[in-house]
Design an enzyme around this catalytic site. Sequence first.
Site, PDB file in Angstrom:
ATOM      1  CG  HIS A 220       7.582   7.537   5.193  1.00  0.00           C
ATOM      2  ND1 HIS A 220       7.391   7.040   3.936  1.00  0.00           N
ATOM      3  CD2 HIS A 220       6.387   7.408   5.833  1.00  0.00           C
ATOM      4  CE1 HIS A 220       6.137   6.643   3.802  1.00  0.00           C
ATOM      5  NE2 HIS A 220       5.492   6.854   4.947  1.00  0.00           N
TER       6      HIS A 220
ATOM      7  CG  ASN B 200       7.201   2.922   6.230  1.00  0.00           C
ATOM      8  OD1 ASN B 200       7.583   2.316   7.234  1.00  0.00           O
ATOM      9  ND2 ASN B 200       6.255   3.834   6.258  1.00  0.00           N
TER      10      ASN B 200
ATOM     11  CB  CYS C  59       2.691  10.077   1.442  1.00  0.00           C
ATOM     12  SG  CYS C  59       1.057  10.835   1.337  1.00  0.00           S
TER      13      CYS C  59
ATOM     14  CG  HIS D 286       3.808   4.637   9.109  1.00  0.00           C
ATOM     15  ND1 HIS D 286       3.319   3.561   8.395  1.00  0.00           N
ATOM     16  CD2 HIS D 286       3.993   5.616   8.197  1.00  0.00           C
ATOM     17  CE1 HIS D 286       3.198   3.894   7.125  1.00  0.00           C
ATOM     18  NE2 HIS D 286       3.604   5.143   6.969  1.00  0.00           N
TER      19      HIS D 286
ATOM     20  NE  ARG E 251      -1.070   2.475   2.959  1.00  0.00           N
ATOM     21  CZ  ARG E 251      -0.469   3.555   3.424  1.00  0.00           C
ATOM     22  NH1 ARG E 251      -0.350   4.647   2.685  1.00  0.00           N
ATOM     23  NH2 ARG E 251       0.073   3.565   4.636  1.00  0.00           N
ATOM     24  CG  ASP E 252       3.360   4.223   3.039  1.00  0.00           C
ATOM     25  OD1 ASP E 252       3.232   5.146   2.235  1.00  0.00           O
ATOM     26  OD2 ASP E 252       3.746   4.392   4.207  1.00  0.00           O
TER      27      ASP E 252
HETATM   28  P1  HMG Z   1     -12.920  14.498  -2.332  1.00  0.00           P
HETATM   29  O1  HMG Z   1     -12.625  14.856  -3.742  1.00  0.00           O
HETATM   30  O2  HMG Z   1     -13.065  15.607  -1.337  1.00  0.00           O
HETATM   31  O3  HMG Z   1     -14.188  13.521  -2.227  1.00  0.00           O
HETATM   32  O4  HMG Z   1     -11.785  13.509  -1.854  1.00  0.00           O
HETATM   33  P2  HMG Z   1     -15.725  13.732  -2.502  1.00  0.00           P
HETATM   34  O5  HMG Z   1     -16.448  13.082  -1.364  1.00  0.00           O
HETATM   35  O6  HMG Z   1     -16.019  15.175  -2.822  1.00  0.00           O
HETATM   36  O7  HMG Z   1     -15.969  12.864  -3.817  1.00  0.00           O
HETATM   37  C1  HMG Z   1     -15.397  13.222  -5.066  1.00  0.00           C
HETATM   38  C2  HMG Z   1     -15.389  11.986  -5.975  1.00  0.00           C
HETATM   39  O8  HMG Z   1     -14.573  10.958  -5.407  1.00  0.00           O
HETATM   40  C3  HMG Z   1     -16.769  11.369  -6.167  1.00  0.00           C
HETATM   41  O9  HMG Z   1     -16.782  10.762  -7.457  1.00  0.00           O
HETATM   42  C4  HMG Z   1     -16.789  10.261  -5.124  1.00  0.00           C
HETATM   43  O10 HMG Z   1     -17.681   9.217  -5.436  1.00  0.00           O
HETATM   44  C5  HMG Z   1     -15.354   9.769  -5.211  1.00  0.00           C
HETATM   45  P3  HMG Z   1     -17.399  11.519  -8.734  1.00  0.00           P
HETATM   46  O11 HMG Z   1     -18.830  11.798  -8.333  1.00  0.00           O
HETATM   47  O12 HMG Z   1     -16.586  12.757  -8.909  1.00  0.00           O
HETATM   48  O13 HMG Z   1     -17.205  10.504  -9.819  1.00  0.00           O
HETATM   49  N1  HMG Z   1     -14.911   9.138  -3.954  1.00  0.00           N
HETATM   50  C6  HMG Z   1     -14.424   7.894  -3.864  1.00  0.00           C
HETATM   51  N2  HMG Z   1     -14.189   6.953  -4.796  1.00  0.00           N
HETATM   52  C7  HMG Z   1     -13.688   5.774  -4.361  1.00  0.00           C
HETATM   53  N3  HMG Z   1     -13.403   5.517  -3.054  1.00  0.00           N
HETATM   54  C8  HMG Z   1     -13.625   6.437  -2.110  1.00  0.00           C
HETATM   55  C9  HMG Z   1     -14.166   7.690  -2.513  1.00  0.00           C
HETATM   56  N4  HMG Z   1     -14.493   8.797  -1.835  1.00  0.00           N
HETATM   57  C10 HMG Z   1     -14.959   9.684  -2.726  1.00  0.00           C
HETATM   58  N5  HMG Z   1     -13.337   6.162  -0.837  1.00  0.00           N
HETATM   59  C11 HMG Z   1     -11.004  11.705  -0.509  1.00  0.00           C
HETATM   60  C12 HMG Z   1     -11.758  13.019  -0.533  1.00  0.00           C
HETATM   61  C13 HMG Z   1     -10.737  11.361   0.949  1.00  0.00           C
HETATM   62  C14 HMG Z   1     -11.835  10.627  -1.156  1.00  0.00           C
HETATM   63  C15 HMG Z   1      -9.672  11.883  -1.287  1.00  0.00           C
HETATM   64  O14 HMG Z   1      -9.019  13.005  -0.784  1.00  0.00           O
HETATM   65  C16 HMG Z   1      -8.784  10.695  -1.192  1.00  0.00           C
HETATM   66  O15 HMG Z   1      -9.087   9.630  -1.707  1.00  0.00           O
HETATM   67  N6  HMG Z   1      -7.593  10.837  -0.524  1.00  0.00           N
HETATM   68  C17 HMG Z   1      -6.709   9.750  -0.306  1.00  0.00           C
HETATM   69  C18 HMG Z   1      -5.320  10.213  -0.380  1.00  0.00           C
HETATM   70  C19 HMG Z   1      -4.402   9.059  -0.114  1.00  0.00           C
HETATM   71  O16 HMG Z   1      -4.720   7.902  -0.320  1.00  0.00           O
HETATM   72  N7  HMG Z   1      -3.172   9.409   0.315  1.00  0.00           N
HETATM   73  C20 HMG Z   1      -2.157   8.437   0.556  1.00  0.00           C
HETATM   74  C21 HMG Z   1      -2.441   7.556   1.721  1.00  0.00           C
HETATM   75  S1  HMG Z   1      -2.158   8.371   3.279  1.00  0.00           S
HETATM   76  C22 HMG Z   1      -0.492   8.079   3.592  1.00  0.00           C
HETATM   77  O17 HMG Z   1       0.229   7.593   2.757  1.00  0.00           O
HETATM   78  C23 HMG Z   1       0.022   8.401   4.958  1.00  0.00           C
HETATM   79  C24 HMG Z   1       0.269   7.130   5.814  1.00  0.00           C
HETATM   80  O18 HMG Z   1       1.156   6.231   5.162  1.00  0.00           O
HETATM   81  C25 HMG Z   1       0.886   7.537   7.162  1.00  0.00           C
HETATM   82  C26 HMG Z   1       2.071   8.483   6.979  1.00  0.00           C
HETATM   83  O19 HMG Z   1       3.104   8.058   6.426  1.00  0.00           O
HETATM   84  O20 HMG Z   1       1.917   9.645   7.372  1.00  0.00           O
HETATM   85  C27 HMG Z   1      -1.041   6.384   6.100  1.00  0.00           C
HETATM   86 MG    MG Z   2       3.282   6.367   5.148  1.00  0.00          MG
END
Ligand code: HMG
Ligand code: MG
Length: 317
Positions: A213, A253, A244, A211, A17-18
């Site tokens: 990096h 990571n 990320c 966690h 995933r990450d």
């Molecule tokens: P948004 O654009 O504000 O969402 O995104 P929305 O609710 O306004 O919806 C917009 C569109 O997205 C719609 O589709 C929804 O249906 C769709 P449209 O009508 O335009 O066709 N949608 C989705 N589709 C599939 N699955 C969903 C979903 N939700 C809405 N769950 C949202 C808000 C949270 C969805 C967006 O910002 C997002 O997906 N962000 C994820 C970012 C991400 O994955 N980042 C990396 C992971 S975090 C990380 O790596 C850190 C970590 O490792 C720890 C660390 O190291 O710090 C965990």
């Molecule tokens: Mg991470």
Amino acid sequence: MTIKYPQKVIINEVGPRDGLQNEDQTITLEDKINLVNLLVKSGLKSIEAGSFVSPKWVPQMADSLELIHALKLHNDNDVTFSALVPNLKGLASAVKSRVPRIAIFASASETFSKKNINCSIEESLDRFTEVVLEAQQHNLQIRGYVSCAFGCPYEGEINIKNVVFVCEKLLQLGCYEVAISDTNGVGTPEQTKLIIEELSESLPIDKIAMHMHDTRGRAIENIQIALSYGISSIDASVAGLGGCPYAPGSSGNVATEDVVNLLNDLGIEHGINLQKLISTGNLISKILKRKNSANILQQAKAPFQGLLPIDSDNTDA
Ligand code: HMG
Ligand code: MG
């Protein structure tokens, strides 16, 4: 302070995933399934396989439903797979996939929260409250992350009180543990001590995971410090894959191979076959046409280098 290393550590493998979320190139579903199956064969028991986020935001995770379906069909042992869930829509997919554990991810930095999940910290906690309530109806395990605990790629320094606040909130919501995340890999050993001491004022140590990096190459030092406080849940990514997409300049990571090597040095149980893990890391690095960034493979005289050449086919992993 008395050093109290845990007897046993659980490594949460986050590479699929990450790691893969940050790759520019597409990796096939078949390669992902193969990667996770090899990680299972290496002895890993906790594997974050994908995420149910918007495919517009993170296209590399768009096949998480198919991936988790396939993994569940082929793995009937005691491995727990998990997936990131940002909202109720993501939770519906998680439920459909029958993944037993989800991870919710909040941030200690307002700017990062906005950039990563398009809402403020407070809004995210409201969203996650709904997600947790629904997830509990489906008997899912819930893990939490607090991003930017050591610093933010946009804001720089982060007040430690924000870290404690978000961590406490996630635990109150129902997370069984929270991974204190060094999103951009800027943490120092002194800071690691400070954060853990501050957190342990109000929280049991067994609710804290790390966690880290490895952008500045200090993740292993910081993890050793966390272990010395008794923390026994450590995230890592095979071959040090990833980063990320919303934390520019951050590297992957800490490599799982390096964490296993550290645990071996300290005599802490982990249940992982290092040789199989190295083969797996080499294989995915070869597929991605990148260097395996595990430190144990970089040292000129490291025994592992002769044992398992970086370009080996690793068919026996
Ligand atoms: P948004 O654009 O504000 O969402 O995104 P929305 O609710 O306004 O919806 C917009 C569109 O997205 C719609 O589709 C929804 O249906 C769709 P449209 O009508 O335009 O066709 N949608 C989705 N589709 C599939 N699955 C969903 C979903 N939700 C809405 N769950 C949202 C808000 C949270 C969805 C967006 O910002 C997002 O997906 N962000 C994820 C970012 C991400 O994955 N980042 C990396 C992971 S975090 C990380 O790596 C850190 C970590 O490792 C720890 C660390 O190291 O710090 C965990
Ligand atoms: Mg991470």
